[in-house]
Design a protein around this motif. Structure first.
Motif, PDB file in Angstrom:
ATOM      1  N   PHE A 123      39.986  -3.337  39.865  1.00 41.89           N
ATOM      2  CA  PHE A 123      40.269  -4.132  38.671  1.00 41.89           C
ATOM      3  C   PHE A 123      39.036  -4.455  37.833  1.00 41.89           C
ATOM      4  O   PHE A 123      39.110  -5.290  36.925  1.00 41.89           O
ATOM      5  N   LEU A 124      37.910  -3.828  38.132  1.00 42.57           N
ATOM      6  CA  LEU A 124      36.681  -4.078  37.365  1.00 42.57           C
ATOM      7  C   LEU A 124      36.132  -2.760  36.819  1.00 42.57           C
ATOM      8  O   LEU A 124      36.308  -1.696  37.428  1.00 42.57           O
ATOM      9  N   PRO A 125      35.453  -2.813  35.684  1.00 41.65           N
ATOM     10  CA  PRO A 125      34.765  -1.615  35.193  1.00 41.65           C
ATOM     11  C   PRO A 125      33.682  -1.202  36.188  1.00 41.65           C
ATOM     12  O   PRO A 125      33.203  -2.019  36.984  1.00 41.65           O
ATOM     13  N   LEU A 144      31.181  -9.791  35.280  1.00 38.44           N
ATOM     14  CA  LEU A 144      32.419  -9.043  35.042  1.00 38.44           C
ATOM     15  C   LEU A 144      33.656  -9.804  35.516  1.00 38.44           C
ATOM     16  O   LEU A 144      34.717  -9.751  34.880  1.00 38.44           O
ATOM     17  N   SER A 147      34.264 -12.266  32.709  1.00 39.83           N
ATOM     18  CA  SER A 147      34.612 -11.633  31.432  1.00 39.83           C
ATOM     19  C   SER A 147      35.966 -10.916  31.492  1.00 39.83           C
ATOM     20  O   SER A 147      36.668 -10.813  30.477  1.00 39.83           O
ATOM     21  N   GLU A 148      36.369 -10.465  32.665  1.00 37.29           N
ATOM     22  CA  GLU A 148      37.652  -9.786  32.809  1.00 37.29           C
ATOM     23  C   GLU A 148      38.796 -10.762  33.081  1.00 37.29           C
ATOM     24  O   GLU A 148      39.945 -10.350  33.269  1.00 37.29           O
TER      25      GLU A 148
END
Length: 406
Positions: A123-125, A144, A147-148
């Motif tokens: 679920f994270l870049p 992240l 920010s996500e």
């Protein structure tokens, strides 16, 4: 019969002349005789043994050196600051990392740095890991997560290296064996199960010094004040003079894709001819022993093709090692030894010959006693008395054959 006797006498006379006549010094492309070789020690000895009151070879070698980092306008401080930016252990692709985010089982687990240099958490870049420390990765994951929208505020995060993988780097320049290589690999009998089960990992097998040693070690003409490390399109300068000067020297951890270039000072540096973490592990010599008093290398306890000596060994030490010195003075004195070597800067071969007894008796012998380099070869020649004995033996055989043949 009279003609045969004359022929035999002629052969004997020619043999005696061949055995007694001195041979000229070996010819070389470079002006070796007057200090035009890789080492000043290659030059021909001065016939006036009392003329040299002091040893000058080291000074003669230094005369051709180009300036090191201290004389190029780049301060040592500037080089050190560049090195400090590389300090600490950095991740590279295929490293195994243990990541824990509080009690969140969604993210907790082991991750491998992908080929593209990133860590891929659910679920994270992708998180960039190549060339970064664990602290930097922790900060990036925390940013992240917020920010996500997965966390309102950054949770407690732990990133620890479970195992360092091997890396592929290349080393070129003033080393004996420039090539691309893989370092940091662990063989099966070196696996430590307790370490594998523990959190945290450390390795020195990916250090710059390991890569330099794996490339055959630095040559005596290497400029250690400005070893270049090319990483990610940037050039870093690493000052490694402390290795030979008894000072602390930063040993940078390398990453896959790094390129190391060791510049040359275009001169032979005597003080680099000693064992160190970045020197050759030793010198493998090709040796050819004399025919008398030994009939071959095997009975002289000399290996069939090569023999290893410590790095920093000089020519005369190896000559003694080949049983080429000593014995009965009447028959064994005035042998000579030949050194076959190659200039590592130009690639041109060189042949050096020394009369052993003359070399031993010179007070300035060190000025004409070269250091041995990897791949050198040594051949010993017998004394004139032994040569004459051999000629007489051959002539005797010829005479017997001539007497038998009608």
């Amino acid at each position: 019969m009279f003609a045969k006797s004359n022929l035999l006498g002629t052969c004997l006379g020619l043999g005696l002349l061949a055995g007694c006549g001195p041979l000229p010094s070996p010819d070389n492309i470079g002006p070796i005789r007057v200090k035009g070789g890789y080492q000043a020690q290659y030059r021909d000895p001065d016939a006036r043994t009392g003329a040299q009151a002091f040893l000058v070879a080291e000074r003669m070698n230094a005369e051709t050196c180009v300036s090191d980092l201290a004389g190029t306008g780049n301060s040592a401080k500037g080089g050190l600051l560049t090195t400090l930016s590389l300090n600490g252990e950095r991740l590279s692709h295929n490293d195994l990392v243990d990541i824990r985010i509080g009690d969140d089982e969604t993210f907790n687990g082991d991750y491998v740095v992908s080929r593209d240099g990133t860590l891929k958490l659910p679920f994270l870049p992708p998180v960039r890991a190549q060339g970064r420390s664990t602290n930097q990765i922790e900060a990036e994951i925390a940013r992240l997560l917020v920010s996500e929208g997965l966390y309102e505020e950054a949770p407690r995060i732990s990133v620890r290296v479970a195992d360092f993988a091997s890396i592929k780097v290349s080393v070129s320049g003033a080393v004996f064996e420039p090539h691309a290589m893989e370092i940091g690999q662990v063989s099966g009998d070196e696996i430590d199960r307790a370490r594998q089960a523990a959190l945290g990992s450390s390795t020195e097998a990916r250090n710059l010094s390991v890569a330099l040693r794996s490339a055959g070690g630095v040559r005596p003409d290497a400029d250690l004040s400005r070893v270049e490390l090319h990483r990610g399109g940037k050039r870093h300068i690493v000052d490694m003079r402390g290795v030979f000067e008894g000072r602390h020297s930063v040993d940078v951890t390398l990453l896959t894709g790094d390129e190391v270039v060791v510049p040359s000072r275009q001169c032979f540096q005597d003080d680099l001819m000693r064992p160190s973490p970045i020197s050759p592990p030793g010198v493998s010599l090709y040796m050819s022993n004399l025919t008398q008093p030994a009939t071959g290398n095997a009975v002289s306890a000399i290996g069939q093709s090569v023999r290893a000596v410590p790095y920093g060994t000089r020519f005369m030490q190896a000559v003694v090692d080949t049983n080429c010195v000593g014995g009965a003075r009447a028959s064994s004195a005035y042998r000579s030894a030949v050194l076959f070597t190659r200039n590592p800067i130009t690639g041109v071969s060189t042949v050096i010959e020394r009369r052993i007894e003359d070399q031993m008796r010179r007070p300035d012998r060190d000025d004409y006693d070269p250091y041995l380099l990897p791949g050198d070869a040594i051949a010993c020649y017998d004394s004139n008395v032994t040569n004459l004995a051999e000629v007489a033996r051959v002539v005797g055989i010829v005479g017997i054959a001539a007497a038998i043949v009608p």
